[in-house]
Enzyme design. Structure first.
Site, PDB file in Angstrom:
ATOM      1  N   GLY A  39       4.013   2.611   6.565  1.00 40.92           N
ATOM      2  CA  GLY A  39       2.803   1.947   7.044  1.00 40.92           C
ATOM      3  C   GLY A  39       1.845   1.749   5.882  1.00 40.92           C
ATOM      4  N   CYS A  40       1.021   0.708   5.943  1.00 46.00           N
ATOM      5  CA  CYS A  40       0.107   0.445   4.819  1.00 46.00           C
ATOM      6  C   CYS A  40      -0.976   1.510   4.742  1.00 46.00           C
ATOM      7  CB  CYS A  40      -0.474  -0.965   4.896  1.00 46.00           C
ATOM      8  SG  CYS A  40      -1.242  -1.374   6.473  1.00 46.00           S
ATOM      9  N   ASN A  41      -1.499   1.934   5.875  1.00 47.24           N
ATOM     10  CA  ASN A  41      -2.448   3.046   5.866  1.00 47.24           C
ATOM     11  C   ASN A  41      -1.751   4.318   5.402  1.00 47.24           C
ATOM     12  OD1 ASN A  41      -4.328   1.325   7.073  1.00 47.24           O
ATOM     13  ND2 ASN A  41      -3.747   1.951   9.139  1.00 47.24           N
ATOM     14  N   ALA A  42      -0.524   4.472   5.885  1.00 48.39           N
ATOM     15  CA  ALA A  42       0.241   5.678   5.549  1.00 48.39           C
ATOM     16  C   ALA A  42       0.456   5.780   4.047  1.00 48.39           C
ATOM     17  CB  ALA A  42       1.576   5.667   6.291  1.00 48.39           C
ATOM     18  N   THR A  63      -1.472   4.520   1.661  1.00 53.86           N
ATOM     19  CA  THR A  63      -2.741   4.789   0.986  1.00 53.86           C
ATOM     20  C   THR A  63      -3.104   6.269   1.064  1.00 53.86           C
ATOM     21  OG1 THR A  63      -3.404   2.633   1.875  1.00 53.86           O
ATOM     22  CG2 THR A  63      -5.086   3.911   0.739  1.00 53.86           C
TER      23      THR A  63
END
Lengths: 342, 342, 342, 342
Positions: free
Chosen positions: C148-151, C153
Site C-alpha cells: 500500500g502507498c501509505n504502508a 511511507t
C-alpha cells in the site's frame, strides 16, 4: 411578516447556496427542501456545513404542501422544472434557477437544449431574471427564469455598451474563465480533484455553449438586429467565480462612461476606475460583480472584464434578489455580506 | 445604539476579516482603520473585495481620535500591541488579536516570544479570550487577549476532557493541519503560491510552536498540575481552516459525553455524533467549530478532531464575539452567517 | 535485450504512471495494455498526456497473448488480481500493485478486505514488495505484491527503528497526510474538485484503514511480538504525495543513527540532517523518499516524518523498481528522474 | 563525450528546472552553479528536491572558471545577462533564458524594457531561440536568446498560420491563461498562496505585456508587413502551464492543414484532431506542446489553443533543446520524459 419558501433540488450546490443565504435573511423561512435520491435525509447529513441550522428534512417534491408556500426556488437539473412548474398552484411564485424558461422562443430552446419544451405555454409569461435589467418586470412576475451564470457575467459586461451603442456588434470576442462549481455536483472523471487541480481546459468552445442562446436573444433584442458574439469558456481550478474578458471595438472612455451611467445606482455592481481590472477572489461568497475597462494598444479597441461568484450573484444570489422583489421586500435583503477574502 | 470601533492593523488579513464581519453587524460602526506602510490609502485599494463599503481612510495610529472610540481591535503584528494599549484612554475597551497578552506570566512570554514584555503591568488585567470558557470574565473586561488560532482549536478539542478527567494527561499527542492564512500577509519564499500549492510542510515541530505557551498555561490550570502536550502543526494548501487531530487515552463514549455536557448550549460549537469526524471545508468563512470523537482500535485510546476557520472563529470572529460581550450586545450578533461551501 | 511487459488496468492512475515511467526506460517495451470499460480505445484518448507515445491499443485481458510477455504489472482494483494471476503462464513474472497478495495470512486478508481470498495457494509464494527490505527475495520472485502507498511511507519511517530497538512499541502514533490520487479515478462526490480543493478530511480513522493489516504483519514480524500502531490518515488537497508524521518514544539521536545505518546505501531514500523535516513538494513525480527526525520538547519523545509520491515510489515506481530486480536489470533504471518542483 | 555546462542564476525556478532536466541527461555535466544572495549554500539547501544529486556548491559568477565550461545557461533576472555575456570567453556558448537578447532592434528593447541595452553590439549575433523555427541558425550560434514563455506558446499557435496565409492579420485576439511560476520566485503580496489560490487576475492587459515586443518582431517579419495582435494574459492558480486561446478569422480546416504541414516532423509538438482542444494538465513537467483547432459558429472564424509547461518547453526545456543543437547532440536528449499526470 415572514414568507415561506421551498427549495426544490436542495441537494445540489445552488440549493445549498440558497439555504446559506436564507439562513440569515430576516423575512424568509424555509418550509420545504426536496431532493431526489437523498429524500429522507436531514439536510445536515447531505451538507454538514449547514448542520447548525434548524431545517426541514429533505423530501420528495410530491410530499410538499405547496399551499403553505409563498415562493418556490427550483434548483433542479435542466429540463425538470418544466413539468413541475406547471403543476404548482397559481398562488405560488416561482424562481427557476435552471435553463427551462430562459429562452423566449421554444425553437431556440429546442436548438440549444436538444429537446422540445414540455411547457411552452408558460414560456411567454416567464420573466428573464437578470435583475438589474428586468427589475420592474420581475416585481410583478409569477415566474422568473434565472439566467445562466456565464450569461449573467457576460451580460453585465456588454449590455450597457450595446444599449449605448459604444461598441461594434460584429467583432465581439468573449473569453470566460469559469470556476468548477458551475458544473454542479455531477460525477464525471474530469470533475475529480485529481484531474482539475492543476488544469485549465477550454470547453464548449467555438460557439457551442448553451448560454449563447441567451446572448443571442438578449443582445439582438437590445441592438434591434442580430448580434452573435464569439464566446468560449475555460475551466480554471477555483471553486467559485467567473471572470469574463470581452475584447471589443470601441473607445475605452466611452465604454467606461456607459457603465458609469448604467450602474451608478446599482447596489451590487462595482465599476472600477478606468484602466483597472477586477480579480476573481474579490467577489467570492458575495453577491457583488466587479467590472473593469481598459483601452487596447491597438487603436480603436478596448477590453472589459467582469467577475462574479457563479453560485451567488450568478445563480442563488440572483434568485434571492429576484425573490425579494417578487415578495415586495428590499432587493438587497440577505445579500449584503462582504466577499470572503482570502 | 451604535458603538464606534477602531481597527488597528487593518491592512492584514485579520483586519480585513474584522471589516467583513462588521460590515453587516447592525450595532457597530467602524470609525477608524489604521495601517503602517499603507496609511493614506483607501481600504478598498488595499483590499478591493471591500470596495463596496463606505469605510474611513487608512491612517496611522497617531491620527486616531480615541476619545470617539468605544472599542479597539488590535490586529497588529505580535509585540506591537503592548506599547499602544498602554497609551489608550481607560474608557476604551480593547480586544487584542495578537499574542501580547495571552500569557499571564511575563517569564512565559519571554520564553516563548524571546523578548521581555513592554507592559507587564497590564498582563494581570487581561482576560484570556476563549469566549466559551471565559465568558463572564470577558463581559466585564477592559482588555481581552484573543487566543492563538491553533490554540483555540486545540483547546476546543481538549478542555472539556481535561476538566472532566476523562483522558490521560501524559500522553496527549496533537497533530494539527493548518491553512496558509495563519501565516498572515508576510512575504516569504515558502508562502508563495508556487511553493505551497502542492505542498504539505511540518513546521515548528517537536514542541517549538509558540501556542504551546497557551496550552501549558491553560491545561495546567485546568488540571491542577503540569500538563505538557506533544503538538506539531503542518501547513496544508488551503486558505482558511485548521483541523486538529488529538490522539488521547480514554474512553470514546466518556469523551463524547463530556463534550455533550460542555457544549450543549454553545451557539458556535457543533458536536458530531460519536464515530463521525468533521472536515475543514464545512466551516470556511464562518464562526462555527465542528468536533468529532472516535474510538481507536487499540483499546483504551480515542481520537478527537476539531476544525474551525482560523481567520474567523480562530481570530477575528472570536474577537467580535468577545467585543459583543464587552459592549453588552448579543454574543452572536454579526456572526451567524453560514459557512461558504463549496 | 529488451523485455516485454503488459500493464493490466492501464486506464487508472497507477497504470498511466507505469506508462510514464516505462516511456523512457531503455530496456522495457510495453506489449499490451488492458482496460475494462475502455478496451478498444487508444491509450492517448484515455490519457492525452501520453499521446506522443507509440503504444498498443487498450484491450481486454482476454485478448493479451501472455506467451509473448515477460512480466505483467497488475494495476487492477483490489480483488481482481487474484483470479487473473492464477491463470497466467508460469513463465510470466507478476508485479501486483493491488492489495491481493500483501497479507501472508488468508485470515488477515479476510479481516481487512471483508471477503475470502480467491487464490490462497498463491499467497505463500508472493514476496512483499517493499524493495529496500525484501530486495533479495524480490530478485528471485515470480510474484511480488506491491505495498500500500501509505504502508510504504510509514514503513520507511518506522522499520529501521523497530529493528534497531530504538523506539517504544506500545505508544506509536502515526498521523498521515494523503494526496487525492491515492483514491484512484473512482467517481465519488467527495472526490470532486469542488469538495476537496479547500478541504482536509480525516478518514478511515481510529485504526480502520486497511493498510493496518500490513503494519501489523510487518512490524510484529520485525519486533518478534505483536505491535499495533495507532494510525489515521487525512486527505489534503494535493494530487500526489504522502507525508507521514510518526510520534514515538525514543531518543532522536539514536533514531537518526538507526536511519543513517539502514539507508546509507539506498539510492532512493534521503535522510535529512537531524532536526530538519521534509516537505511533500520536494518529491513530486519522483521515486525518492525524504525522511526527517526531530526530538520533542517532552523528554524521551521524538518525531519522524517521511514523504514520498504515492503514485510513484508508493506504487508504480516501486513496482518498476521491483520489476527491474526481477528481470536482472539495474534497480534504478528508469527511476532516477528528479522531482518536479515547483 | 561529456560537455561541461554552467547555470548562472541557479537559485530561481528556471535554474532549478535546468538542473532537473540535466540530472538525467547522459552527455552534460553541471560544472558550476551561481546565485547572488545564496552563493555559498549547497543547491540542496536552496532546492531540497535536488538534494539527491551531487552538484557543485552555489558560487558567485566571479568565482566560475569559464575556461572549463563549454556552454553557459543564463537564468538571470532580466537585464543582468547583458553585462555578463560580454565578459565571457568567445569559446563559451551561451543560452540566455532572459529577455536581454530577444529583440533585434535596440529601440524595441528600450521601448519594452524601459532602459537602454548594455550590449547592443551582441544583439545582431543573437539567434532567436524558438527551436522549431530557427533550428539551423541555432546549430551554428554562439548566443541563443530564449523566448518568453508566453511568447513561445502564442507563436506555436500562430506562426504556421501567418506563414501559410490562412488567417487574417488585423483581428487576431489572443487570451492567455498563465501558471504562477511564470512570475518567478520574487516576493510580492499578490504572489502569496493566500492571494492566488482561489483567484484569476488579468494583468499586463490591453497590449502592455513585454512579450508583445517578440510578437511584433516575429509576426511582422513572417508576414512581411506590420502585424499587431491584441493580447492579454490572466494568472490562474496552477504552478506550471500556459494555455493560449487565439481567436482568428480563417477557415478551421485550412488552419489545421497548415499545422499538420508545419509540425509533422516535430518531436515535441502534438497536433490534436480538428475539433479537439488540449488541456493544461496534459503537458505538466514535460517539453511537449499540445495544439488544437476548432471552427467558430460565426462563419469565417476559428480558434486555436496551444498549451505548454512554461518552466520546461517555455523556458528551461527550450534552453536545453537549443543547447543540444549547439553542442551537436540529439535535439531531444534529456527531454523525452512524459508529462506528469495527474
Amino acid at each position: 411578516m415572514t414568507h415561506s419558501v421551498a427549495i426544490l433540488g436542495a441537494s445540489g450546490y445552488t440549493g445549498a447556496e440558497l439555504v446559506r443565504l436564507i439562513a440569515t435573511h430576516p423575512e424568509l423561512e424555509i418550509a420545504a427542501l426536496t431532493a431526489d435520491r437523498k429524500a429522507g435525509q436531514p439536510m445536515g447529513a447531505v451538507f454538514p456545513h449547514l448542520r447548525h441550522l434548524d431545517l426541514p428534512m429533505l423530501t420528495t417534491v410530491e410530499e410538499v404542501d405547496f399551499d403553505a408556500i409563498d415562493l418556490v426556488f427550483c434548483a433542479l437539473p435542466h429540463g425538470l422544472s418544466q413539468a413541475i412548474v406547471k403543476t404548482l398552484p397559481d398562488s405560488v411564485k416561482v424562481v427557476d434557477l435552471g435553463a427551462d424558461f430562459r429562452l423566449r422562443d421554444p425553437k431556440d430552446y429546442e436548438f440549444w437544449y436538444k429537446r422540445p419544451h414540455d411547457a411552452p405555454e408558460l414560456q411567454p409569461s416567464a420573466v428573464y431574471g437578470l435583475t438589474e435589467f428586468y427589475r420592474d418586470d420581475i416585481k410583478g412576475a409569477r415566474l422568473v427564469a434565472g439566467t445562466g451564470c456565464n450569461a449573467a457575467t457576460v451580460q453585465f459586461a456588454l449590455r450597457p455598451l450595446i444599449s449605448a451603442g459604444v461598441i461594434g456588434l460584429d467583432d465581439i470576442v468573449c473569453d470566460l474563465k469559469n470556476g468548477i462549481t458551475g458544473a454542479g455536483r455531477s460525477l464525471k472523471e474530469n470533475m475529480l480533484f485529481a484531474e482539475r487541480s492543476t488544469n485549465v481546459t477550454t470547453y464548449s468552445f467555438g460557439g457551442t455553449h448553451r448560454h449563447l442562446g441567451e446572448f443571442d436573444q438578449e443582445f439582438s433584442k437590445l441592438a434591434g438586429r442580430e448580434v452573435k458574439i464569439r464566446f468560449t469558456p475555460s475551466l480554471v481550478p477555483v471553486n467559485r467565480g467567473i471572470l469574463a474578458t470581452a475584447y471589443v471595438s470601441g473607445d475605452a472612455e466611452a465604454i467606461h462612461a456607459a457603465f458609469t451611467e448604467a450602474y451608478a445606482a446599482e447596489p451590487f455592481i462595482e465599476l472600477l476606475p478606468l484602466g483597472q481590472m477586477p480579480q476573481m477572489a474579490d467577489i467570492t461568497g458575495s453577491n457583488f460583480c466587479h467590472i473593469g475597462v481598459a483601452a487596447d494598444r491597438v487603436s480603436g479597441y478596448a477590453m472589459v472584464t467582469a467577475t462574479l461568484d457563479n453560485l451567488c450573484k450568478g445563480s442563488s444570489g440572483q434568485a434571492l434578489q429576484n425573490a425579494n422583489l417578487m415578495l415586495g421586500l428590499d432587493e438587497t435583503e440577505g445579500l449584503m455580506m462582504a466577499p470572503v477574502f482570502p
